[in-house]
Design a protein around this motif. Structure first.
Motif, mmCIF file in Angstrom:
data_model
loop_
_atom_site.group_PDB
_atom_site.id
_atom_site.type_symbol
_atom_site.label_atom_id
_atom_site.label_comp_id
_atom_site.label_asym_id
_atom_site.label_seq_id
_atom_site.Cartn_x
_atom_site.Cartn_y
_atom_site.Cartn_z
ATOM 1 N N TYR A 184 0.833 -1.212 0.000
ATOM 2 C CA TYR A 184 0.000 0.000 0.000
ATOM 3 C C TYR A 184 0.866 1.260 0.000
ATOM 4 N N LEU A 237 -5.861 -2.456 -5.829
ATOM 5 C CA LEU A 237 -5.653 -3.111 -4.536
ATOM 6 C C LEU A 237 -6.773 -2.782 -3.563
ATOM 7 N N GLY A 242 -9.772 -6.844 -2.142
ATOM 8 C CA GLY A 242 -8.374 -7.240 -2.258
ATOM 9 C C GLY A 242 -8.169 -8.351 -3.251
#
Length: 374
Positions: A184, A237, A242
């Motif tokens: 991330y 993402l 996910g």
């Protein structure tokens, strides 16, 4: 019984008589636990369903039917809830009372009250009535996730929806969490938002913890080679629970190649299709072939799909139903576009409702006074 065996011995050879005797003895030994059956019956459990699906439970000893019922009643469960839980998951009667007490204390460390815990047990009885050998791992994982400042409700959802992730060693979960956080941040996510992003991801897809961290890296490398920027990958993402952890490079390559051949589009156009409809990466070539064929059958062209890729999220049955509904109200998808066709069921019903009102609305106001020349 012995008269029957003697009679059979007279009629059959000695070897056959011994086999019959062994079967009779086996049948005689394999009797249901009468106390278990009676206790379940008094609790209004659907015993016939238990016999059909999990009959082996009724032959076990010892069992703790009344102890399970008492534990749940102490937490406020009604009789119907107790009966429903034991019908759905009769294995609960094999859980030792001390194990059940330990599980209750463990879950109350993240559940706000007994009422909500009863709701969790009602929906996920298998997650609550687990083996005591996992208590150490469960406690360690709870401690770790609380250190991450995750919401207790998220932790409860993880424990109930993906209990395997809490039964395994905490170091396995730490490795995956670190991989997700690093991905991330490397893709441009802000450090101040990582907690919120992680909570959303875990709540939408609790099974993400059970994936291989290396697979996540391989998928990102593949999509990077396909021309996706870091900001675009961050968006992917964050979408669809996910999904990047659910895929693999080989499957994505086949899906993208098939979609590009079918749509006749460029690499850049294909990338925008994926960004608008990430679910495309999920589907196999067989599923995509069916959907492309279904869209073509109702007159939807490849050019229209490129303009509204989310139509690929719909099954052929849904597309046919919606097209027929729109046509019945005079809407032509060829000239009007696919905006009214796409979206969730709620979105479509709103579009369909507006079309219906437009068609049924009177051309003039019947209660308005008519204008006349004096």
């Amino acid at each position: 019984m012995w008269r029957l065996i003697t009679s059979l011995c007279l009629r059959h050879p000695r070897g056959t008589a011994i086999q019959i005797h062994e079967r009779l003895c086996t049948t005689q030994r394999a009797e249901e636990n009468r106390h278990t059956v009676e206790a379940l019956y008094l609790l209004s459990v659907d015993i016939q369903k238990v016999r059909k699906l999990k009959c082996w439970i009724l032959y076990q000893t010892p069992t703790y039917v009344n102890e399970v019922a008492e534990l749940m009643r102490e937490m406020g469960a009604s009789g119907s809830i107790v009966a429903g839980v034991l019908t759905q998951y009769p294995e609960a009667v094999l859980c030792h009372p001390e194990q059940m007490q330990a599980q209750r204390d463990l879950w109350l460390s993240v559940c706000p009250n007994h009422r909500e815990l009863v709701g969790v047990i009602e929906k996920f009885p298998a997650s609550f009535f687990t083996c005591a050998s996992h208590h150490t791992n469960q406690r360690a994982n709870i401690t770790y996730f609380r250190q991450l400042n995750l919401n207790k409700r998220i932790i409860t959802k993880l424990m109930s929806g993906a209990p395997m992730s809490f039964s395994r060693p905490v170091d396995d979960n730490k490795k995956m969490i670190h991989t997700l956080q690093a991905a991330y941040l490397e893709l441009g996510g802000k450090d101040t938002n990582v907690k919120i992003w992680l909570q959303k991801l875990l709540s939408q897809n609790p099974f993400v913890l059970l994936k291989d961290p290396e697979l996540l890296r391989h998928n990102f490398h593949f999509l990077t080679r396909k021309g996706f920027t870091t900001s675009e990958l961050l968006g992917l993402l964050s979408k669809l629970r996910g999904f990047v952890t659910e895929l693999n490079p080989d499957a994505m390559q086949r899906t993208l190649a098939f979609s590009q051949r079918t749509l006749g589009c460029s690499d850049d156009q294909l990338r925008h299709v994926v960004l608008d409809c990430p679910a495309l990466l999920y589907h196999s070539e067989v599923v995509l072939a069916q959907r492309f064929q279904g869209l073509s059958a109702v007159g939807i062209s490849a050019a229209q799909i490129l303009q509204a890729p989310t139509v690929l999220e719909l099954t052929t049955e849904i597309v046919n139903h919606r097209v027929q509904s729109l046509r019945s109200h005079g809407y032509d998808i060829q000239t009007g576009g696919l905006a009214a066709l796409c979206g969730t069921k709620k979105d479509f019903e709103a579009s369909y409702g507006r079309l219906r009102l437009r068609r049924e609305r009177p051309m003039f106001n019947p209660v308005a006074p008519l204008r006349t020349d004096d």
